[in-house]
Enzyme design. Sequence first.
Site, PDB file in Angstrom:
ATOM      1  N   ARG A 168       0.867  -1.193   0.000  1.00 57.77           N
ATOM      2  CA  ARG A 168       0.000   0.000   0.000  1.00 57.77           C
ATOM      3  C   ARG A 168       0.886   1.219   0.000  1.00 57.77           C
ATOM      4  O   ARG A 168       1.287   1.722   1.031  1.00 57.77           O
ATOM      5  CB  ARG A 168      -0.901  -0.018   1.227  1.00 57.77           C
ATOM      6  CG  ARG A 168      -1.845   1.179   1.336  1.00 57.77           C
ATOM      7  CD  ARG A 168      -2.766   1.029   2.542  1.00 57.77           C
ATOM      8  NE  ARG A 168      -3.627   2.185   2.736  1.00 57.77           N
ATOM      9  CZ  ARG A 168      -3.242   3.302   3.376  1.00 57.77           C
ATOM     10  NH1 ARG A 168      -2.002   3.415   3.872  1.00 57.77           N
ATOM     11  NH2 ARG A 168      -4.074   4.323   3.532  1.00 57.77           N
TER      12      ARG A 168
ATOM     13  N   SER B 296     -12.904  -2.454   0.687  1.00 57.50           N
ATOM     14  CA  SER B 296     -13.196  -1.741   1.948  1.00 57.50           C
ATOM     15  C   SER B 296     -14.647  -1.277   1.906  1.00 57.50           C
ATOM     16  O   SER B 296     -15.068  -0.677   0.917  1.00 57.50           O
ATOM     17  CB  SER B 296     -12.324  -0.483   2.067  1.00 57.50           C
ATOM     18  OG  SER B 296     -10.978  -0.831   2.155  1.00 57.50           O
TER      19      SER B 296
ATOM     20  N   LYS C  56      -3.699   6.494   8.762  1.00 57.50           N
ATOM     21  CA  LYS C  56      -4.438   6.954   7.567  1.00 57.50           C
ATOM     22  C   LYS C  56      -5.080   8.280   7.932  1.00 57.50           C
ATOM     23  O   LYS C  56      -6.009   8.335   8.741  1.00 57.50           O
ATOM     24  CB  LYS C  56      -5.500   5.922   7.177  1.00 57.50           C
ATOM     25  CG  LYS C  56      -6.371   6.295   5.976  1.00 57.50           C
ATOM     26  CD  LYS C  56      -7.427   5.206   5.730  1.00 57.50           C
ATOM     27  CE  LYS C  56      -8.535   5.623   4.777  1.00 57.50           C
ATOM     28  NZ  LYS C  56      -8.201   5.492   3.362  1.00 57.50           N
TER      29      LYS C  56
HETATM   30  C1  LIG Z   1      -5.574   1.748   5.711  1.00 55.88           C
HETATM   31  C2  LIG Z   1      -6.512   2.001   6.835  1.00 55.88           C
HETATM   32  N1  LIG Z   1      -7.872   1.944   6.665  1.00 55.88           N
HETATM   33  C3  LIG Z   1      -8.589   2.197   7.764  1.00 55.88           C
HETATM   34  S1  LIG Z   1      -7.525   2.536   9.078  1.00 55.88           S
HETATM   35  C4  LIG Z   1      -6.112   2.312   8.122  1.00 55.88           C
HETATM   36  C5  LIG Z   1      -4.740   2.455   8.677  1.00 55.88           C
HETATM   37  C6  LIG Z   1      -4.378   1.305   9.566  1.00 55.88           C
HETATM   38  O1  LIG Z   1      -3.066   1.499  10.043  1.00 55.88           O
HETATM   39  P1  LIG Z   1      -2.656   1.053  11.519  1.00 55.88           P
HETATM   40  O2  LIG Z   1      -2.712  -0.471  11.559  1.00 55.88           O
HETATM   41  O3  LIG Z   1      -1.248   1.558  11.685  1.00 55.88           O
HETATM   42  O4  LIG Z   1      -3.628   1.689  12.464  1.00 55.88           O
HETATM   43  C1  LIG Z   2      -8.273   0.438   3.629  1.00 55.98           C
HETATM   44  C2  LIG Z   2      -8.080  -0.888   3.753  1.00 55.98           C
HETATM   45  C3  LIG Z   2      -8.974  -1.690   4.513  1.00 55.98           C
HETATM   46  N1  LIG Z   2      -8.768  -2.997   4.629  1.00 55.98           N
HETATM   47  C4  LIG Z   2      -7.693  -3.594   4.030  1.00 55.98           C
HETATM   48  C5  LIG Z   2      -7.492  -5.056   4.220  1.00 55.98           C
HETATM   49  N2  LIG Z   2      -6.822  -2.899   3.297  1.00 55.98           N
HETATM   50  C6  LIG Z   2      -6.947  -1.563   3.106  1.00 55.98           C
HETATM   51  N3  LIG Z   2      -6.117  -0.938   2.404  1.00 55.98           N
END
Ligand SMILES: Cc1ncsc1CCOP(=O)(O)O
Ligand SMILES: C=C1C=NC(C)=NC1=N
Length: 221
Positions: free
Chosen positions: A45, A116, A145
């Site tokens: 990602r 998602s 994020k």
């Molecule tokens: C990609 C994404 N989508 C919802 S929260 C998130 C970030 C999750 O990152 P972390 O595991 O460091 O909280």
């Molecule tokens: C936003 C996200 C939510 N869920 C997963 C598995 N990947 C992602 N990039």
Amino acid sequence: MAVNPQAMKNLLKVYFIMGSTNCHQNPEKVLQAAIQGGVTLFQFREKGAGCLHGKEKESLAKKLQAICKESRIPFIVNDDIELALKINADGVHIGQDDETADTVRRKIGSKILGVSVHSMKEAETAIRQGADYLGIGPIYPTSTKADAKAVQGLSFLTELRSADIKIPIVGIGGITFENASPLIEAGADGVSVISAISQADSPEKAAEKLYDAVNKIMRNA
Ligand SMILES: Cc1ncsc1CCOP(=O)(O)O
Ligand SMILES: C=C1C=NC(C)=NC1=N
Ligand SMILES: [Mg+2]
């Protein structure tokens, strides 16, 4: 890589997600360590401030894909369908602001498709359009994020499972080995993490603790 729901659930147990901006150490070293610790699936990602683009992004993707291949860990690409097809990734993950699931399914054939979703309606659409798993969150507060939606706790997961929705589901957002168990107890098939592993002093230990936390619940379930 068409994958049946049970195989998909096994892959989702400890779903590590990372891009170059998520780690202070060398991303390849972090991924090696995470795999050593027992992660079951990986998503590349490359997103957010300072992320790579074009050739640099493709080059890092290929390096991380090769590391996954060595350990037979499927390699998923977030957002970038063209890149996923170009390097023959094992699957893609898309959000609601990407192309629709049915358009992506047509492009990727039987590769893994993750979507998602933040509402029952989005979940039903994703299932109808051929998603292999749903990603839901943020479960807990996260700073990884910047534009994450409101923290939902276990409510949406509980709503989905109470509506008898059986599709493989992974939670994401602020997950650590300390708070992973309630998610599995509420019906998630796994936990998806970025910083809990990518920013740990020992990504291997962090992955191991997550793996043990998830499996302890599943064994007792
Ligand atoms: C990609 C994404 N989508 C919802 S929260 C998130 C970030 C999750 O990152 P972390 O595991 O460091 O909280
Ligand atoms: C936003 C996200 C939510 N869920 C997963 C598995 N990947 C992602 N990039
Ligand atoms: Mg997206």
